[in-house]
Design a protein around this motif. Structure first.
Motif, PDB file in Angstrom:
ATOM      1  N   THR A   1       1.092  22.751  -2.101  1.00 24.05           N
ATOM      2  CA  THR A   1       1.744  23.369  -0.938  1.00 24.05           C
ATOM      3  C   THR A   1       0.695  23.919   0.028  1.00 24.05           C
ATOM      4  O   THR A   1       0.867  23.875   1.244  1.00 24.05           O
ATOM      5  N   PHE A   2      -0.409  24.426  -0.518  1.00 24.32           N
ATOM      6  CA  PHE A   2      -1.504  24.913   0.339  1.00 24.32           C
ATOM      7  C   PHE A   2      -2.038  23.785   1.219  1.00 24.32           C
ATOM      8  O   PHE A   2      -2.231  23.938   2.420  1.00 24.32           O
ATOM      9  N   ILE A   3      -2.257  22.624   0.595  1.00 27.67           N
ATOM     10  CA  ILE A   3      -2.730  21.468   1.360  1.00 27.67           C
ATOM     11  C   ILE A   3      -1.663  21.037   2.367  1.00 27.67           C
ATOM     12  O   ILE A   3      -1.956  20.684   3.502  1.00 27.67           O
TER      13      ILE A   3
ATOM     14  N   ILE B   1       7.235  27.406  -1.872  1.00 30.62           N
ATOM     15  CA  ILE B   1       8.086  26.378  -2.469  1.00 30.62           C
ATOM     16  C   ILE B   1       7.337  25.633  -3.574  1.00 30.62           C
ATOM     17  O   ILE B   1       6.291  25.039  -3.321  1.00 30.62           O
ATOM     18  N   GLY B   2       7.886  25.661  -4.771  1.00 34.06           N
ATOM     19  CA  GLY B   2       7.280  24.947  -5.896  1.00 34.06           C
ATOM     20  C   GLY B   2       7.837  25.521  -7.182  1.00 34.06           C
ATOM     21  O   GLY B   2       8.746  26.350  -7.152  1.00 34.06           O
TER      22      GLY B   2
ATOM     23  N   TYR C   1       0.861  -1.182   0.000  1.00 35.81           N
ATOM     24  CA  TYR C   1       0.000   0.000   0.000  1.00 35.81           C
ATOM     25  C   TYR C   1       0.901   1.237   0.000  1.00 35.81           C
ATOM     26  O   TYR C   1       1.833   1.337   0.794  1.00 35.81           O
ATOM     27  N   SER C   2       0.640   2.190  -0.898  1.00 34.45           N
ATOM     28  CA  SER C   2       1.447   3.405  -0.905  1.00 34.45           C
ATOM     29  C   SER C   2       0.527   4.603  -1.020  1.00 34.45           C
ATOM     30  O   SER C   2      -0.596   4.492  -1.520  1.00 34.45           O
ATOM     31  N   GLU C   3       1.013   5.744  -0.556  1.00 33.01           N
ATOM     32  CA  GLU C   3       0.192   6.948  -0.677  1.00 33.01           C
ATOM     33  C   GLU C   3       1.053   8.197  -0.716  1.00 33.01           C
ATOM     34  O   GLU C   3       2.174   8.226  -0.208  1.00 33.01           O
ATOM     35  N   TRP C   4       0.509   9.238  -1.364  1.00 31.27           N
ATOM     36  CA  TRP C   4       0.984  10.589  -1.153  1.00 31.27           C
ATOM     37  C   TRP C   4       0.183  11.133   0.017  1.00 31.27           C
ATOM     38  O   TRP C   4      -1.033  11.230  -0.058  1.00 31.27           O
ATOM     39  N   SER C   5       0.862  11.464   1.073  1.00 34.38           N
ATOM     40  CA  SER C   5       0.204  12.048   2.237  1.00 34.38           C
ATOM     41  C   SER C   5       0.178  13.563   2.037  1.00 34.38           C
ATOM     42  O   SER C   5       0.931  14.098   1.229  1.00 34.38           O
ATOM     43  N   PRO C   6      -0.661  14.277   2.799  1.00 30.49           N
ATOM     44  CA  PRO C   6      -0.710  15.738   2.633  1.00 30.49           C
ATOM     45  C   PRO C   6       0.609  16.420   2.985  1.00 30.49           C
ATOM     46  O   PRO C   6       0.952  17.430   2.400  1.00 30.49           O
TER      47      PRO C   6
END
Lengths: 578, 187
Positions: free
Chosen positions: A409-411, A361-362, A45-50
């Motif tokens: 970045t807001f999230i 940042i971005g 199981y993998s995820e992008w976390s906030p």
């Protein structure tokens, strides 16, 4: 089977082979590919976390449930995740818990050059450091074993050269692992003072035990050669040392905290002089000195930037380094916003209005570069909103100021800053550049894209609704290429007293890959006013005094056409196309 | 053999390094590659290091230690020419891509860089863009340059073609083979 593998791919493979069940991360160069590659393994199981804090906590929870869990981040991500790290050191683990943290000496893609090894020492967790892709895989597997054996999170530290370097790796099969049965254990997992005081004792004992044992680990080893000089090193620096000074004796440290002091003392006793070579801070050197082991290090080698074979050769042999040309001034080639980038128009407007911009940042950090020159500050993820708020508190008469932040970045960490501005009534104007992706790190999904790491549909977190729920009454959404609308909105929102949000929305050009017709200069109308050059589009240049739009680079966004007052830019006709 | 690939983000230097990595694999050498991701890729100057030998330590080529420099763009080839070993070879693609400081008039694109590279570094120039175009796709500039490199480095064409086959998608293989041949046919 032997395969050329990115360091990051090797870490992913190592985690897979080690039977990892849960992998979490927020993207950050140079660590992003690890989790991207893991998402291709069905069994994990993998995820992008906030953000990295949540990613760490999710991995810790998975570990508590008895699974092997991996969490990945770049060095500054660990600042965000430091809070759970320091106390996870006390709770220890259920299933093995490994945090991969990627440092960026030389700052290829970062805002600072911090050294993660200090975190390991401060949090009292072991840290290991591989030196090529094969080791990256093996060390990842070892990290899980150490984590379970010593009941501790383990940090695997990489640097850019390792993460984005490729070398051969031997692929092995995955070993499935049953969950370690979870048994309620408040004394271990409920870190209130009475329990934490007892756990702190456990932590100190654990680190003492590890310090005693780690001399026996195969990842720490001595290669004796000429014994006049003994070099202590770790990670990628080991590779530089082997090439620069093959005849030296070398103590290669796989674990840099805690250090195998007995092994180092044996080494020091057998060589004439000990030199510690390490990138960034004198982390190993200071530990040696504190333990009475005579050595030199940072009096020879810089704390700044990367080391290299030539820097080491120069230090020992005085060899001169070939340098780039001094006689011809070569123009630099800095990174730029892509052709068709939806951020370009926003920065053009902000520059035109001479707005003070607290940036973030971005990709949109590049709005600071000429000719846009629109950004006044960039510090860390989410900093722009808090800084604009503080700026206004110190200088309420400043009207023309905004915070600019991307959707991802807001999230990640913009929401708390927005709440501060609303709650404490600074009247900050926040522009959210919503390009519907995490752009700079190579297009990862996030909670507001409505897609998971595997592109599966999920609930789309609604940015407008979040802003309203935070108490922002004025939320305006505008197409990011609507220059007139943007200008009006920025003027209006910065002039009023209450906190407001402008969402400038248009998907990243690299994901939509617009197949629109390219534009071209209509030579007879061009007055050479150079207005089209003010947006810093890489497709537009001035050659021998003439404006040129490169058709193979132009994506047809049409921003330049809006700036031309003479009708000298138009869509290329079909018969003009190659 | 140390090969430094330099160019501008988006020119396909990463694929070129992948092909060379596979060349090392089919030739039985040890190999290390190093490349730059993230911010630097956004139209910036990009450098990829390829090292193959019986045993490779540092993944980064030291200044003055490159046997070959494959310059995908003239200014970038010039910028990194101090990486060349004495007697090494620069292959330079005759293409100028204006960097932003030049576009906005803050700097000038220096004249005669290709001539200086030819006279001082014995650089071999190739118009890879035109050859790629006649091969059928301008995106094969990288493969044309690799073909020319293989010829100069004395690498058997069959090995190069095998490495290519391992590196590009099947549907793009034919067009890339043509580009490779065009490069290999150059003197």
């Amino acid at each position: 089977m032997r395969e050329l593998m990115l360091g990051n791919a090797a870490i992913a493979r190592g985690a897979y082979e080690a039977g990892v069940k849960v992998a979490t991360a927020y993207p950050g160069t140079p660590s992003t590919e690890i989790t991207e590659i893991i998402s291709g393994y069905e069994e994990v199981y993998s995820e992008w976390s906030p953000n990295e804090k949540v990613a760490f906590e999710a991995a810790l929870g998975a570990s508590m449930a008895g699974a092997r869990a991996l969490v990945c981040m770049k060095h500054v991500g660990l600042n965000v995740a430091a809070d759970p790290l320091f106390t996870a050191s006390y709770t220890g683990v259920g299933g093995g818990l490994v945090a991969v943290v990627a440092d960026d000496p030389g700052m290829f893609s970062s805002q600072n050059e911090q050294d993660t090894r200090f975190y390991a020492r401060a949090a009292h967790v072991p840290i290991i450091e591989p030196s090529d892709s094969a080791e990256a895989k093996d060390f990842t597997k070892l990290a899980f074993e150490l984590s379970e054996k010593y009941d501790t999170p383990v940090i695997l530290r990489t640097t850019t050269r390792l993460a984005h370097g490729q070398s051969f790796v031997k692929i092995e099969p995955r070993t499935e692992r049953e969950l370690v049965t979870y048994v309620k254990n408040p004394a271990k997992y409920v870190m209130m003072p009475s329990n934490a005081k007892l756990r702190h004792i456990v932590v100190e004992r654990r680190m003492d035990k590890l310090a005693d044992d780690c001399g026996e680990l195969s990842i720490n080893g001595i290669e004796y050669n000429d014994k006049k000089l003994g070099i202590v090193c770790s990670g990628i620096v080991y590779q530089y040392v082997k090439e620069a000074y093959p005849s030296a004796s070398v103590l290669k440290l796989g674990m840099v905290y805690p250090l195998p002091l007995k092994l180092i003392r044996d080494f020091a006793a057998n060589v004439g002089e000990v030199i510690v070579i390490e990138e960034l801070e004198p982390f190993i050197e200071n530990q040696l000195k504190a333990n009475g082991i005579a050595c030199r290090g940072k009096e020879i080698f810089s704390k700044q930037g990367e080391l290299s074979v030539n820097i080491i050769k120069k230090a020992f042999f005085g060899a001169s380094m070939p340098e780039s040309e001094g006689d011809i001034r070569l123009p630099a080639r800095p990174p730029v916003l892509c052709a068709g980038c939806p951020h370009r128009g926003v920065f053009y407007v902000l520059n035109k209005l001479r707005t003070t911009v607290c940036g973030d940042i971005g990709c949109y950090t590049l709005g600071a570069m000429p000719p846009l020159n629109a950004v006044d500050s960039v510090v860390c993820m989410g900093a722009g909103i808090g800084m604009a708020h503080g700026f206004l508190k110190a200088s309420p008469q400043t009207k023309n100021i905004v915070a600019v932040i991307g959707d991802s970045t807001f999230i990640h960490s913009g929401i708390t800053g927005l709440i501060d501005s609303v709650y404490n009534k600074s009247g900050t104007t926040v522009i959210i550049l919503d390009n519907s992706t995490t752009g700079m790190t190579g297009h990862q999904n996030h909670p507001a894209t409505g897609k998971t790491i595997r592109e599966e549909d999920t609930v789309r977190v609604d940015i407008e609704a979040i802003c309203r729920a935070c108490g922002v009454r004025r939320v305006v959404t505008i197409a990011a290429d609507d220059l007139v609308g943007l200008e009006r909105a920025v003027k209006e929102e910065t002039s009023i007293e209450e906190t407001s949000v402008i969402i400038a929305r248009k998907p990243c050009e690299l994901i939509v890959k617009g197949q629109k017709k390219p534009y071209r200069i209509i030579e007879k109308n061009c007055k050479r006013c150079r207005a089209c050059l003010k947006i810093g589009c890489p497709a537009i240049s001035c050659t021998d005094g003439k404006m040129v739009i490169k058709s193979e680079m132009c994506v047809g966004c049409g921003l330049c056409e809006k700036l031309c007052g003479f009708g000298a830019i138009g869509v290329m006709e079909a018969n003009e196309l190659l | 053999m140390n090969i430094l690939i330099v160019g501008v983000g988006g020119q396909g230097t990463l694929l070129a390094s992948r092909i060379l990595g596979n060349l090392a694999a089919v030739s039985g050498y040890d190999c290390k590659l190093n490349e730059v991701h993230g911010m630097a890729q956004r139209g910036g100057s990009v450098v990829t290091h390829v090292k193959m030998a019986d045993k490779v330590f540092s993944p980064v080529i030291a200044e003055g230690d490159a046997d070959f420099i494959l310059g995908f763009e003239i200014l970038e080839a010039f910028r990194y020419r101090h990486f060349l070993k004495k007697g090494g070879t620069i292959i330079v693609n005759i293409q100028e891509i204006m960097p932003m400081p030049v576009v906005i008039g803050a700097a000038e694109y220096p004249k005669n860089l290709a001539e200086i590279l030819k006279s001082e570094n014995n650089a071999a120039a190739v118009d890879a863009y035109s050859l790629a175009l006649s091969a059928g796709n301008v995106k094969t500039v990288n493969t044309v340059i690799l073909g020319y490199f293989a010829k100069k480095a004395g690498i058997p064409y069959a090995d190069m073609e095998k490495a290519l086959g391992l590196s590009v998608k099947p549907k793009l293989l034919d067009i890339n083979k043509t580009a490779l041949k065009y490069g290999y046919a150059l003197d």
